[in-house]
Motif scaffolding. Sequence first.
Motif, PDB file in Angstrom:
ATOM      1  N   HIS A  85     -92.994  12.057 -87.169  1.00 38.25           N
ATOM      2  CA  HIS A  85     -93.093  12.142 -88.633  1.00 38.25           C
ATOM      3  C   HIS A  85     -91.735  12.206 -89.336  1.00 38.25           C
ATOM      4  O   HIS A  85     -91.681  12.455 -90.544  1.00 38.25           O
ATOM      5  CB  HIS A  85     -93.908  13.390 -89.022  1.00 38.25           C
ATOM      6  N   GLY A  86     -90.641  11.982 -88.614  1.00 42.81           N
ATOM      7  CA  GLY A  86     -89.315  12.156 -89.202  1.00 42.81           C
ATOM      8  C   GLY A  86     -89.076  11.326 -90.451  1.00 42.81           C
ATOM      9  O   GLY A  86     -88.552  11.830 -91.455  1.00 42.81           O
ATOM     10  N   GLU A  87     -89.465  10.063 -90.423  1.00 41.61           N
ATOM     11  CA  GLU A  87     -89.254   9.198 -91.586  1.00 41.61           C
ATOM     12  C   GLU A  87     -90.073   9.673 -92.785  1.00 41.61           C
ATOM     13  O   GLU A  87     -89.576   9.696 -93.928  1.00 41.61           O
ATOM     14  CB  GLU A  87     -89.605   7.752 -91.249  1.00 41.61           C
ATOM     15  N   ALA A  88     -91.323  10.091 -92.539  1.00 41.30           N
ATOM     16  CA  ALA A  88     -92.168  10.589 -93.629  1.00 41.30           C
ATOM     17  C   ALA A  88     -91.594  11.890 -94.206  1.00 41.30           C
ATOM     18  O   ALA A  88     -91.641  12.108 -95.430  1.00 41.30           O
ATOM     19  CB  ALA A  88     -93.590  10.812 -93.120  1.00 41.30           C
ATOM     20  N   VAL A  89     -91.082  12.753 -93.346  1.00 40.88           N
ATOM     21  CA  VAL A  89     -90.466  13.994 -93.808  1.00 40.88           C
ATOM     22  C   VAL A  89     -89.287  13.688 -94.729  1.00 40.88           C
ATOM     23  O   VAL A  89     -89.156  14.266 -95.813  1.00 40.88           O
ATOM     24  CB  VAL A  89     -90.004  14.849 -92.600  1.00 40.88           C
ATOM     25  N   TYR A  90     -88.444  12.754 -94.304  1.00 37.39           N
ATOM     26  CA  TYR A  90     -87.271  12.419 -95.109  1.00 37.39           C
ATOM     27  C   TYR A  90     -87.689  11.790 -96.443  1.00 37.39           C
ATOM     28  O   TYR A  90     -87.100  12.098 -97.491  1.00 37.39           O
ATOM     29  CB  TYR A  90     -86.355  11.470 -94.341  1.00 37.39           C
ATOM     30  N   GLN A  91     -88.684  10.927 -96.403  1.00 42.02           N
ATOM     31  CA  GLN A  91     -89.180  10.315 -97.640  1.00 42.02           C
ATOM     32  C   GLN A  91     -89.648  11.390 -98.617  1.00 42.02           C
ATOM     33  O   GLN A  91     -89.376  11.318 -99.826  1.00 42.02           O
ATOM     34  CB  GLN A  91     -90.341   9.360 -97.316  1.00 42.02           C
ATOM     35  N   ASP A 121     -87.786  12.277-102.207  1.00 41.87           N
ATOM     36  CA  ASP A 121     -88.610  11.615-103.223  1.00 41.87           C
ATOM     37  C   ASP A 121     -88.546  10.096-103.067  1.00 41.87           C
ATOM     38  O   ASP A 121     -88.206   9.354-103.996  1.00 41.87           O
ATOM     39  CB  ASP A 121     -88.157  12.030-104.622  1.00 41.87           C
ATOM     40  N   GLY A 122     -88.889   9.661-101.860  1.00 41.93           N
ATOM     41  CA  GLY A 122     -88.889   8.226-101.581  1.00 41.93           C
ATOM     42  C   GLY A 122     -87.499   7.617-101.562  1.00 41.93           C
ATOM     43  O   GLY A 122     -87.304   6.463-101.949  1.00 41.93           O
ATOM     44  N   ARG A 123     -86.531   8.395-101.091  1.00 46.40           N
ATOM     45  CA  ARG A 123     -85.120   7.991-101.005  1.00 46.40           C
ATOM     46  C   ARG A 123     -84.500   7.712-102.380  1.00 46.40           C
ATOM     47  O   ARG A 123     -83.556   6.925-102.504  1.00 46.40           O
ATOM     48  CB  ARG A 123     -84.926   6.755-100.114  1.00 46.40           C
ATOM     49  N   THR A 124     -84.994   8.366-103.390  1.00 47.09           N
ATOM     50  CA  THR A 124     -84.385   8.233-104.717  1.00 47.09           C
ATOM     51  C   THR A 124     -83.403   9.371-104.990  1.00 47.09           C
ATOM     52  O   THR A 124     -82.580   9.267-105.913  1.00 47.09           O
ATOM     53  CB  THR A 124     -85.457   8.231-105.821  1.00 47.09           C
ATOM     54  N   ALA A 125     -83.498  10.459-104.222  1.00 47.75           N
ATOM     55  CA  ALA A 125     -82.575  11.589-104.374  1.00 47.75           C
ATOM     56  C   ALA A 125     -81.537  11.545-103.257  1.00 47.75           C
ATOM     57  O   ALA A 125     -81.890  11.395-102.087  1.00 47.75           O
ATOM     58  CB  ALA A 125     -83.347  12.907-104.329  1.00 47.75           C
ATOM     59  N   ASP A 126     -80.276  11.656-103.627  1.00 45.08           N
ATOM     60  CA  ASP A 126     -79.191  11.650-102.638  1.00 45.08           C
ATOM     61  C   ASP A 126     -78.860  13.087-102.255  1.00 45.08           C
ATOM     62  O   ASP A 126     -78.161  13.794-102.995  1.00 45.08           O
ATOM     63  CB  ASP A 126     -77.949  10.960-103.214  1.00 45.08           C
ATOM     64  N   LEU A 127     -79.379  13.525-101.121  1.00 43.85           N
ATOM     65  CA  LEU A 127     -79.128  14.888-100.645  1.00 43.85           C
ATOM     66  C   LEU A 127     -78.051  14.866 -99.575  1.00 43.85           C
ATOM     67  O   LEU A 127     -78.155  14.125 -98.586  1.00 43.85           O
ATOM     68  CB  LEU A 127     -80.406  15.506-100.072  1.00 43.85           C
ATOM     69  N   SER A 133     -83.576   6.945 -87.528  1.00 42.01           N
ATOM     70  CA  SER A 133     -84.387   6.032 -88.326  1.00 42.01           C
ATOM     71  C   SER A 133     -83.492   5.127 -89.169  1.00 42.01           C
ATOM     72  O   SER A 133     -82.626   5.624 -89.913  1.00 42.01           O
ATOM     73  CB  SER A 133     -85.321   6.825 -89.244  1.00 42.01           C
ATOM     74  N   PRO A 134     -83.656   3.815 -89.095  1.00 39.90           N
ATOM     75  CA  PRO A 134     -82.802   2.926 -89.906  1.00 39.90           C
ATOM     76  C   PRO A 134     -82.862   3.247 -91.396  1.00 39.90           C
ATOM     77  O   PRO A 134     -81.827   3.258 -92.072  1.00 39.90           O
ATOM     78  CB  PRO A 134     -83.364   1.533 -89.605  1.00 39.90           C
ATOM     79  N   GLY A 135     -84.066   3.538 -91.900  1.00 35.65           N
ATOM     80  CA  GLY A 135     -84.193   3.802 -93.328  1.00 35.65           C
ATOM     81  C   GLY A 135     -83.557   5.115 -93.738  1.00 35.65           C
ATOM     82  O   GLY A 135     -82.671   5.158 -94.601  1.00 35.65           O
ATOM     83  N   SER A 136     -84.005   6.209 -93.133  1.00 31.09           N
ATOM     84  CA  SER A 136     -83.487   7.517 -93.532  1.00 31.09           C
ATOM     85  C   SER A 136     -82.045   7.700 -93.094  1.00 31.09           C
ATOM     86  O   SER A 136     -81.245   8.307 -93.813  1.00 31.09           O
ATOM     87  CB  SER A 136     -84.374   8.628 -92.953  1.00 31.09           C
ATOM     88  N   GLY A 137     -81.684   7.172 -91.923  1.00 30.55           N
ATOM     89  CA  GLY A 137     -80.318   7.330 -91.442  1.00 30.55           C
ATOM     90  C   GLY A 137     -79.311   6.653 -92.355  1.00 30.55           C
ATOM     91  O   GLY A 137     -78.273   7.227 -92.705  1.00 30.55           O
ATOM     92  N   ARG A 138     -79.604   5.423 -92.745  1.00 29.73           N
ATOM     93  CA  ARG A 138     -78.693   4.718 -93.657  1.00 29.73           C
ATOM     94  C   ARG A 138     -78.597   5.441 -94.998  1.00 29.73           C
ATOM     95  O   ARG A 138     -77.511   5.545 -95.588  1.00 29.73           O
ATOM     96  CB  ARG A 138     -79.186   3.289 -93.883  1.00 29.73           C
TER      97      ARG A 138
END
Length: 419
Positions: free
Chosen positions: A48-54, A58-64, A115-120
């Motif tokens: 569930h790592g990618e879903a957790v990060y999303q 907030d769907g990769r709209t917040a830069d944490l 994860s390519p999405g969350s990692g990038r």
Amino acid sequence: MVADTADRAELLLSALPRPSDRSPEQRALAADAKNAARAVRARFMRLHGEAVYQHLTDGRTADLRLPELVAAAAVAYPGLVPSAYQLAADQGRAQADKEGWEIDQGIFLREVLRSPGSGRHLIDAMALPTARAVQLLPEFQRTGELDLGSVRLERRGSAAHLTMCRDDCLNAEDNRQVDDMETAVDLALLDPGVSVGLLRGGEMTHPRYRGRRVFSAGINLKSLHAGQITLVDFLLRRELGYINKLLRGIRVDHTGAWHTSAIEKPWVAAVDTFAIGGGAQLLMVFDRVLAAADSYLSLPAAQEGIVPGAGNFRLGRLAGGRVSRQMVLWGRRIHATEPDARLLLDEVVEPDQLDRAVDRSLDRLDSPAVVTNRRMLNLAEEPPESFRHYMAEFAVQQALRLYSEDVIGKVGRFSAARS
């Protein structure tokens, strides 16, 4: 399931003495409880790592940034990473007396970075300028100089001179210096009046090196023994923060954003006396490295017991596999005048000639064509995806090393010897 397993492990640990006072049986019991909880966390993050990060971004709209991300995860997913209470309880304890909650942060961040999405997205978030740098930018643009504490920043012509000035510890890095270094790098990249940067060590007050410049003694082992070197704010922030910015630039809106999202500038490093450990790692991302003829480099990772940042990732490309193993595994020290030093250094001069060599290099690299070509060289030599994969595994392996018995024993003996 994660929260229940974590609660059971924490309940058991709370009934035991502090880690350094536990009997062999109690240490084995604590290890079993922690490993059971970590197995559940690792499995959860794999699924569930990618879903957790999303969810957290907030769907990769917040830069944490890293600290914000793990703090948000602790609130949104109890038991997945250490809570603020657990981290506060460990704060101020010697490394030997900590429970090792940072290992759970490493498990979490490994899957995020894998994860390519969350990692990038996380690496891009870490490439943004820090709030401290944004706040200090008007003052630096106005005065051309700042004393950040452990780093002095000065604009001379079009060059930003960053001077590491921890004369109390031979520029050995800790959490404070990582923050100051990232701020200084951000300011040099943000200031349009700067087109090239220099990193050099300042003069020391240490009795053995009084009045001499020293580049860096690497990680501050005394701070590590005292429990003041952290995974998120030092070991990971250092690699994903200022070192990555030295190599790939800073991500910010600017006039050329339509063709590149980053502001990049060429960098020169000048080595006086020595560059040990983290100091040697730094040199691997610079465009030109100068050294005094009486200086040396070393990367004693096996002796210290920890992973030398991204040094293992970059050193083989620069020096080859054999030299890499000699330095990392065997503790080989390479003097500036040795033939192998040419694999890591561009120019070696007599100590009294280093200032002039620095000026020549800064002048030569002050060119728009240099910026474009360094970008293409870096892209070919170190693809961002390869870096992401390395940092994913580094997150958990370095966390494990921080709490290993051999590292705790070594830094304890080092601190006792210094005392």
